[in-house]
Write a protein that holds these residues in place. Structure first.
Motif, short mmCIF file in Angstrom:
data_model
loop_
_atom_site.label_atom_id
_atom_site.label_comp_id
_atom_site.label_asym_id
_atom_site.label_seq_id
_atom_site.Cartn_x
_atom_site.Cartn_y
_atom_site.Cartn_z
N LYS A 174 0.80 -1.23 0.00
CA LYS A 174 0.00 0.00 0.00
C LYS A 174 0.83 1.28 0.00
N CYS A 175 2.02 1.24 0.57
CA CYS A 175 2.78 2.48 0.77
C CYS A 175 4.13 2.47 0.07
N SER A 176 4.26 1.71 -1.00
CA SER A 176 5.57 1.58 -1.65
C SER A 176 6.20 2.92 -2.05
N PRO A 177 5.44 3.93 -2.54
CA PRO A 177 6.10 5.20 -2.89
C PRO A 177 6.74 5.90 -1.69
N LEU A 178 6.18 5.69 -0.49
CA LEU A 178 6.71 6.35 0.71
C LEU A 178 7.83 5.55 1.35
N LEU A 179 8.10 4.35 0.84
CA LEU A 179 9.09 3.47 1.45
C LEU A 179 10.42 3.43 0.70
N LYS A 180 10.47 4.06 -0.47
CA LYS A 180 11.65 3.92 -1.32
C LYS A 180 12.92 4.42 -0.63
N SER A 181 12.82 5.51 0.11
CA SER A 181 14.01 6.04 0.78
C SER A 181 14.43 5.18 1.97
N HIS A 182 13.55 4.26 2.39
CA HIS A 182 13.85 3.40 3.55
C HIS A 182 13.99 1.94 3.13
N LYS A 183 14.22 1.69 1.85
CA LYS A 183 14.21 0.33 1.33
C LYS A 183 15.22 -0.56 2.04
N SER A 184 16.44 -0.08 2.22
CA SER A 184 17.48 -0.91 2.85
C SER A 184 17.14 -1.19 4.32
N LEU A 185 16.61 -0.18 5.01
CA LEU A 185 16.23 -0.35 6.42
C LEU A 185 15.10 -1.37 6.56
N LEU A 186 14.11 -1.26 5.67
CA LEU A 186 12.97 -2.18 5.73
C LEU A 186 13.40 -3.60 5.34
N THR A 187 14.29 -3.71 4.36
CA THR A 187 14.79 -5.03 3.96
C THR A 187 15.53 -5.70 5.12
N GLU A 188 16.30 -4.90 5.83
CA GLU A 188 17.02 -5.42 6.99
C GLU A 188 16.06 -5.94 8.05
N ALA A 189 14.95 -5.20 8.26
CA ALA A 189 13.97 -5.63 9.25
C ALA A 189 13.27 -6.91 8.81
N VAL A 190 12.89 -6.99 7.54
CA VAL A 190 12.19 -8.18 7.04
C VAL A 190 13.08 -9.41 7.12
N GLU A 191 14.37 -9.25 6.88
CA GLU A 191 15.30 -10.38 6.93
C GLU A 191 15.42 -10.96 8.34
N LYS A 192 15.01 -10.22 9.35
CA LYS A 192 15.03 -10.73 10.72
C LYS A 192 13.82 -11.61 11.02
N THR A 193 12.82 -11.58 10.14
CA THR A 193 11.62 -12.39 10.37
C THR A 193 11.79 -13.77 9.75
N ASN A 194 10.97 -14.69 10.21
CA ASN A 194 11.05 -16.06 9.72
C ASN A 194 9.64 -16.65 9.68
N THR A 195 8.85 -16.20 8.69
CA THR A 195 7.48 -16.69 8.53
C THR A 195 7.28 -17.10 7.07
N LEU A 196 6.08 -17.60 6.78
CA LEU A 196 5.74 -17.99 5.42
C LEU A 196 5.72 -16.81 4.47
N LEU A 197 5.64 -15.59 5.02
CA LEU A 197 5.51 -14.40 4.19
C LEU A 197 6.84 -13.71 3.93
N THR A 198 7.89 -14.14 4.59
CA THR A 198 9.17 -13.43 4.50
C THR A 198 9.67 -13.32 3.06
N LYS A 199 9.66 -14.42 2.33
CA LYS A 199 10.17 -14.41 0.96
C LYS A 199 9.31 -13.52 0.05
N SER A 200 7.99 -13.56 0.27
CA SER A 200 7.10 -12.74 -0.54
C SER A 200 7.37 -11.25 -0.33
#
Length: 495
Positions: free
Chosen positions: A461-487
């Motif tokens: 929903k908010c991809s245009p507002l997340l572009k400047s934080h892409k690396s930070l958000l990627t780092e956060a997602v990599e810490k998760t371990n669920t069925l949705l992580t890869k998606s």
């Protein structure tokens, strides 16, 4: 028509049509920039609005022919997805054409599918003018210079009127008011329409809360007197013994009179009566009866809400009773600003954090009682404002149940997911604050599916507002371990 077949296939078959269609459109424009006959967004809207003759069969099996647009002949699901996509990418299209198409669909005499109607309304909201920003884009001082806007070129009759010295006298705005607003010129900042709307709504809500705020110091230092004290205790005893709706209506009238015997002492009287201890049916009747006939239009509704309903929901551990939820929704529809300060803010700032039952109540109030612009301003105040700016309203005896800061739980992330799914457009600073919490709590909620679903919704929903934080958000997602992580990571990779 052939050029748009791949896009129509996306709307028909894709599980995430809005984001995939946006990516296809961007790639198509890039690929066709040097082509001999590049595609244009205007041609797609022209295709959707192409008039066709449709055969309509009524209940008596007789048929008739009526004129419709091409988009109206598509399946309801496809129509819904197309309107949602156009709302997201409306800046690429002619606003006037999108307005006309949405209005034609909504004004059609034939019965509309619920989701088609909702999507068309959302499109109309997205492309409608919400403030005076369009006035500044006319650039009356620009002469014959091109503004660079594809659809906002200055008409010739306005160029002739520009030298007359009059600032469009037929507009509902004075030159002084226009010049006092920073719309898009002198500051050099690129403020979008949503930020301005949210700021205006927030300012208006701030003005209101100053009037409805309960003066705790006055309540604590002022005694109601023995006569009022005894009468309040008598009403409390009667409320606890529900006999009939008629009797509760009479008690509500007595409570109102007692609260206004002494100006400024109503919160003390309500603390003595303790109406939040009444059973759910009694509370629902009290709420409906005490919302009318007040001499103090702003203060009284907030005191009623935070003394009858708020204490019940603050300690909610099971799904809220239907009778109580129904009465609360009807009350909040009448008093929307009061609902924000005397119910939503205190509930979200629950000292123990919100749980699923509280989350469900908040979600229903937001979806059924508030406009999306109000919700956006409310989220900005909640996420970015301090204690004094939030202006939480509650009785002094319940302040120990409310914290100054949000306690981030799975249910709180689930609440923000529901808000995003309600097509509320969050401001950039609100998204920044959420991202800070996501990065901070990713490890704690690494195996939470609710947290993962929220991240997936946020990226979608908010991809245009997340572009400047892409690396930070990627780092956060990599810490998760669920069925949705890869998606989520795959979506971030192509963002």
């Amino acid at each position: 028509m052939e050029a748009w077949v791949p896009l129509l296939n996306i709307f028909l078959n894709s599980p995430v049509p809005e984001s995939e269609a946006s990516r296809w459109l961007h790639q198509s424009f890039s690929a066709s920039s040097a082509a001999t006959a590049p595609i244009t967004t205007a041609s797609f809207v022209s295709l959707l609005m192409k008039p066709l003759d449709a055969i309509v069969v009524d209940d008596s099996s007789s048929s008739s022919t009526r004129r419709v647009m091409y988009v109206q002949t598509l399946p309801n699901m496809v129509q819904t997805r197309i309107f949602s996509f156009l709302a997201v990418e409306h800046q690429r299209f002619c606003r006037r054409d999108l307005c006309n198409m949405a209005r034609i669909v909504l004004s059609d005499n034939q019965e509309l599918d619920f989701w088609v109607e909702k999507a068309a309304h959302h499109l109309l909201d997205a492309v409608s003018e919400l403030n005076f920003e369009w006035i500044s884009s006319l650039s009356l001082d620009s002469g014959d210079e091109s503004t660079g806007e594809e659809f906002e070129s200055l008409p010739g009759w306005l160029k002739d009127a520009a030298g007359s010295g009059e600032l469009l006298p037929w507009l509902p705005i004075s030159p002084e008011d226009l010049n006092s607003r920073t719309l898009c010129g002198d500051s050099g900042k690129n403020n979008d329409t949503l930020d301005q709307v949210a700021e205006d709504v927030e300012q208006f809500m701030d003005d209101v809360v100053e009037k409805v705020e309960i003066d705790d110091s006055q309540c604590k230092n002022d005694s109601v007197g023995p006569e009022i004290h005894n009468k309040a205790l008598s009403l409390k005893a009667q409320i606890m013994n529900f006999e009939s709706t008629t009797k509760v209506v009479g008690l509500a009238n007595e409570i109102r009179k007692l609260c206004f015997v002494k100006k400024g002492g109503s919160s003390l009287v309500l603390e003595l009566i303790e109406p939040w201890l009444a059973d759910n049916e009694t509370a629902s009747v009290l709420l409906s009866q005490l919302s009318y006939g007040s001499e103090e239009e702003l203060t009284w509704p907030s005191q009623v809400l935070c003394s009858i309903i708020l204490p019940k929901f603050l300690v909610l551990k099971e799904p809220a009773p239907r009778v109580l939820v129904a009465a609360t929704l009807e009350y909040c529809k009448l008093h929307q600003k009061t609902a924000v300060y005397a119910l939503l803010l205190p509930l979200i700032l629950n000292k123990n954090g919100i749980n699923n039952p509280i989350c469900d109540v908040i979600t229903r109030v937001i979806k059924e009682c508030l406009h999306r612009a109000h919700v956006s301003a409310f989220c900005q105040k909640l996420l970015c404002g301090g204690k004094d700016e939030r202006g939480v309203i509650c009785l002094p005896c319940h302040q120990h149940l409310i914290s100054d800061e949000m306690v981030w739980t799975e249910s709180l992330f689930n609440l923000f997911q529901s808000i995003l799914n309600h097509n509320v457009c969050l401001t950039q600073d609100s998204v920044d604050r959420i991202l800070y919490q996501v990065h901070h709590l990713a490890e704690k909620f690494s195996k939470s599916l609710k947290f993962g679903n929220f991240l997936l919704c946020l990226v979608t929903k908010c991809s245009p507002l997340l572009k400047s934080h892409k690396s930070l958000l990627t780092e956060a997602v990599e810490k998760t371990n669920t069925l949705l992580t890869k998606s989520i990571l795959s979506k971030l990779a192509i963002m």
